[in-house]
Design a protein around this motif. Structure first.
Motif, PDB file in Angstrom:
ATOM      1  N   GLN A 125       0.807  -1.226   0.000  1.00 45.39           N
ATOM      2  CA  GLN A 125       0.000   0.000   0.000  1.00 45.39           C
ATOM      3  C   GLN A 125       0.837   1.271   0.000  1.00 45.39           C
ATOM      4  O   GLN A 125       0.309   2.353  -0.205  1.00 45.39           O
ATOM      5  N   ILE A 126       2.131   1.139   0.232  1.00 50.00           N
ATOM      6  CA  ILE A 126       2.986   2.318   0.298  1.00 50.00           C
ATOM      7  C   ILE A 126       3.257   2.837  -1.114  1.00 50.00           C
ATOM      8  O   ILE A 126       3.763   2.112  -1.966  1.00 50.00           O
ATOM      9  N   LEU A 127       2.881   4.087  -1.336  1.00 50.69           N
ATOM     10  CA  LEU A 127       3.145   4.745  -2.611  1.00 50.69           C
ATOM     11  C   LEU A 127       4.279   5.730  -2.393  1.00 50.69           C
ATOM     12  O   LEU A 127       4.209   6.588  -1.507  1.00 50.69           O
ATOM     13  N   LEU A 128       5.313   5.600  -3.209  1.00 48.37           N
ATOM     14  CA  LEU A 128       6.478   6.457  -3.039  1.00 48.37           C
ATOM     15  C   LEU A 128       6.462   7.619  -4.023  1.00 48.37           C
ATOM     16  O   LEU A 128       6.199   7.425  -5.205  1.00 48.37           O
ATOM     17  N   PRO A 129       6.775   8.809  -3.523  1.00 46.06           N
ATOM     18  CA  PRO A 129       6.927   9.943  -4.437  1.00 46.06           C
ATOM     19  C   PRO A 129       8.122   9.720  -5.366  1.00 46.06           C
ATOM     20  O   PRO A 129       9.006   8.901  -5.080  1.00 46.06           O
ATOM     21  N   GLU A 130       8.156  10.438  -6.453  1.00 42.57           N
ATOM     22  CA  GLU A 130       9.271  10.363  -7.409  1.00 42.57           C
ATOM     23  C   GLU A 130      10.601  10.558  -6.689  1.00 42.57           C
ATOM     24  O   GLU A 130      10.724  11.409  -5.812  1.00 42.57           O
ATOM     25  N   GLY A 131      11.577   9.734  -7.050  1.00 39.71           N
ATOM     26  CA  GLY A 131      12.907   9.857  -6.482  1.00 39.71           C
ATOM     27  C   GLY A 131      13.135   9.079  -5.201  1.00 39.71           C
ATOM     28  O   GLY A 131      14.240   9.047  -4.678  1.00 39.71           O
ATOM     29  N   ARG A 132      12.085   8.447  -4.666  1.00 32.45           N
ATOM     30  CA  ARG A 132      12.230   7.623  -3.462  1.00 32.45           C
ATOM     31  C   ARG A 132      12.361   6.168  -3.862  1.00 32.45           C
ATOM     32  O   ARG A 132      11.957   5.767  -4.939  1.00 32.45           O
ATOM     33  N   HIS A 133      12.888   5.378  -2.955  1.00 32.21           N
ATOM     34  CA  HIS A 133      13.146   3.987  -3.252  1.00 32.21           C
ATOM     35  C   HIS A 133      12.788   3.100  -2.070  1.00 32.21           C
ATOM     36  O   HIS A 133      12.805   3.541  -0.930  1.00 32.21           O
ATOM     37  N   PHE A 134      12.480   1.858  -2.371  1.00 34.35           N
ATOM     38  CA  PHE A 134      12.377   0.839  -1.336  1.00 34.35           C
ATOM     39  C   PHE A 134      13.770   0.267  -1.116  1.00 34.35           C
ATOM     40  O   PHE A 134      14.586   0.228  -2.020  1.00 34.35           O
ATOM     41  N   CYS A 135      14.009  -0.193   0.086  1.00 38.04           N
ATOM     42  CA  CYS A 135      15.233  -0.912   0.414  1.00 38.04           C
ATOM     43  C   CYS A 135      14.777  -2.293   0.887  1.00 38.04           C
ATOM     44  O   CYS A 135      13.891  -2.388   1.740  1.00 38.04           O
ATOM     45  N   ILE A 136      15.337  -3.327   0.323  1.00 41.25           N
ATOM     46  CA  ILE A 136      14.991  -4.682   0.759  1.00 41.25           C
ATOM     47  C   ILE A 136      16.083  -5.155   1.706  1.00 41.25           C
ATOM     48  O   ILE A 136      17.248  -5.224   1.334  1.00 41.25           O
ATOM     49  N   ARG A 137      15.673  -5.437   2.956  1.00 45.94           N
ATOM     50  CA  ARG A 137      16.621  -5.911   3.966  1.00 45.94           C
ATOM     51  C   ARG A 137      16.750  -7.421   3.845  1.00 45.94           C
ATOM     52  O   ARG A 137      15.779  -8.161   3.966  1.00 45.94           O
ATOM     53  N   LEU A 138      17.963  -7.860   3.563  1.00 45.28           N
ATOM     54  CA  LEU A 138      18.252  -9.290   3.466  1.00 45.28           C
ATOM     55  C   LEU A 138      18.867  -9.752   4.775  1.00 45.28           C
ATOM     56  O   LEU A 138      19.807  -9.145   5.269  1.00 45.28           O
ATOM     57  N   ASP A 139      18.338 -10.817   5.325  1.00 48.00           N
ATOM     58  CA  ASP A 139      18.834 -11.355   6.591  1.00 48.00           C
ATOM     59  C   ASP A 139      19.446 -12.728   6.356  1.00 48.00           C
ATOM     60  O   ASP A 139      19.683 -13.126   5.212  1.00 48.00           O
ATOM     61  N   SER A 140      19.693 -13.454   7.420  1.00 47.12           N
ATOM     62  CA  SER A 140      20.312 -14.779   7.285  1.00 47.12           C
ATOM     63  C   SER A 140      19.423 -15.743   6.500  1.00 47.12           C
ATOM     64  O   SER A 140      19.934 -16.632   5.809  1.00 47.12           O
ATOM     65  N   ASP A 141      18.089 -15.579   6.588  1.00 44.45           N
ATOM     66  CA  ASP A 141      17.207 -16.426   5.782  1.00 44.45           C
ATOM     67  C   ASP A 141      17.493 -16.232   4.293  1.00 44.45           C
ATOM     68  O   ASP A 141      17.529 -17.190   3.523  1.00 44.45           O
ATOM     69  N   ALA A 142      17.674 -14.977   3.901  1.00 42.78           N
ATOM     70  CA  ALA A 142      17.960 -14.682   2.498  1.00 42.78           C
ATOM     71  C   ALA A 142      19.291 -15.293   2.082  1.00 42.78           C
ATOM     72  O   ALA A 142      19.408 -15.853   0.980  1.00 42.78           O
ATOM     73  N   LEU A 143      20.274 -15.203   2.957  1.00 39.38           N
ATOM     74  CA  LEU A 143      21.582 -15.768   2.631  1.00 39.38           C
ATOM     75  C   LEU A 143      21.496 -17.284   2.486  1.00 39.38           C
ATOM     76  O   LEU A 143      22.146 -17.873   1.619  1.00 39.38           O
ATOM     77  N   ASP A 144      20.662 -17.919   3.315  1.00 40.26           N
ATOM     78  CA  ASP A 144      20.440 -19.364   3.180  1.00 40.26           C
ATOM     79  C   ASP A 144      19.712 -19.678   1.871  1.00 40.26           C
ATOM     80  O   ASP A 144      20.021 -20.661   1.201  1.00 40.26           O
ATOM     81  N   ASP A 145      18.757 -18.818   1.509  1.00 39.62           N
ATOM     82  CA  ASP A 145      17.966 -19.043   0.293  1.00 39.62           C
ATOM     83  C   ASP A 145      18.784 -18.875  -0.978  1.00 39.62           C
ATOM     84  O   ASP A 145      18.424 -19.423  -2.023  1.00 39.62           O
ATOM     85  N   ILE A 146      19.867 -18.123  -0.918  1.00 42.24           N
ATOM     86  CA  ILE A 146      20.688 -17.899  -2.108  1.00 42.24           C
ATOM     87  C   ILE A 146      21.268 -19.217  -2.631  1.00 42.24           C
ATOM     88  O   ILE A 146      21.567 -19.339  -3.821  1.00 42.24           O
ATOM     89  N   ILE A 147      21.362 -20.203  -1.762  1.00 40.59           N
ATOM     90  CA  ILE A 147      21.846 -21.522  -2.196  1.00 40.59           C
ATOM     91  C   ILE A 147      20.976 -22.048  -3.340  1.00 40.59           C
ATOM     92  O   ILE A 147      21.469 -22.619  -4.295  1.00 40.59           O
ATOM     93  N   ASP A 148      19.664 -21.809  -3.214  1.00 39.37           N
ATOM     94  CA  ASP A 148      18.730 -22.157  -4.297  1.00 39.37           C
ATOM     95  C   ASP A 148      18.433 -20.853  -5.031  1.00 39.37           C
ATOM     96  O   ASP A 148      17.434 -20.187  -4.762  1.00 39.37           O
ATOM     97  N   ILE A 149      19.304 -20.488  -5.952  1.00 40.35           N
ATOM     98  CA  ILE A 149      19.231 -19.180  -6.597  1.00 40.35           C
ATOM     99  C   ILE A 149      17.909 -18.950  -7.324  1.00 40.35           C
ATOM    100  O   ILE A 149      17.400 -17.828  -7.337  1.00 40.35           O
TER     101      ILE A 149
END
Length: 170
Positions: A125-149
Motif C-alpha cells: 500500500q505504500i506509494l512512493l513519491p518520485e525519487g524515493r526507493h524501497f530498500c529490501i533488507r536481506l537477513d540470514s534467511d535470504a543468505l540461506d535461500d541464495i543456495i537455491d538461486i
C-alpha cells in the motif's frame, strides 16, 4: 562517486543528539536508517503510551534532527503484523506521519517478513513519491535461500512485483 554512510539507528536520544550535531558537510554524506523502537513498558504507576503517541514522538524527533532530508525507515524490532491502536499497520502509518513532517522516507522491506500477509499488504500500500526507493533488507534467511538461486530470485521478483517497482528503484 559520492561516498555515502548508512548508519543503522534505533532512534534513541544519543543518536538524535549525534545527528543534530553533525557538520553540514558530514550530514550530506549520511543517509540514516531508523529502526523504529518498540513502545516501552511504563514504569510502575505511569500510564502506557498508545502506539500512535509513541510513533508520533519518534517521528517528531526524527523530523527535528533530520528535517527535509531522506532517511530509510525500518520496523525490524516490531512484529510483522504490528499495527496502531486504530488498526493501521505501523510502517505505512509512520511513513505518512514522517512525510507530513517533511522527512523524505525510503521504506525498508524485510525479506524475512514477506510471508506475513499483513506485512505484504501494508508494504504493497505504500506509494512512493518520485525519487524515493524501497530498500529490501536481506537477513540470514535470504543468505540461506541464495543456495537455491532460482527460489531466491523468484522471491525477490515477487517482492518487487507486489511493491510495484523495478529492481533499479530499490
Amino acid at each position: 562517486m559520492k561516498q555515502l554512510y548508512v548508519p543503522i539507528l534505533r532512534a534513541r536520544k544519543g543518536e538524535f543528539d549525534a545527528l543534530f550535531n553533525l557538520s553540514k558537510r558530514a550530514s550530506r554524506r549520511i543517509l540514516p536508517l531508523f529502526d523504529l523502537p518498540r513502545v516501552k513498558k511504563p514504569a510502575a504507576g505511569k500510564n502506557a503510551k498508545s502506539v500512535e503517541e509513541h510513533l508520533q514522538a519518534v517521528a517528531a524527533q526524527i523530523s527535528k534532527v533530520w528535517p527535509d532530508k531522506p532517511i530509510f525507515l525500518d520496523a525490524f524490532a516490531w512484529a510483522a503484523d504490528a499495527h496502531t491502536d486504530e488498526g493501521e499497520h505501523i510502517l505505512p502509518y509512520t511513513q505518512a506521519l514522517l512525510e507530513s513532517l517533511g522527512v523524505q522516507v525510503n521504506p525498508v522491506v524485510g525479506y524475512d517478513r514477506w510471508d506475513a500477509a499483513a506485512y505484504r499488504l501494508a508494504a504493497g500500500q505504500i506509494l512512493l513519491p518520485e525519487g524515493r526507493h524501497f530498500c529490501i533488507r536481506l537477513d540470514s534467511d535470504a543468505l540461506d535461500d541464495i543456495i537455491d538461486i532460482d527460489y531466491f530470485e523468484e522471491r525477490i521478483a515477487d517482492i518487487l512485483s507486489e511493491l510495484g517497482v523495478q529492481a533499479k528503484h530499490c
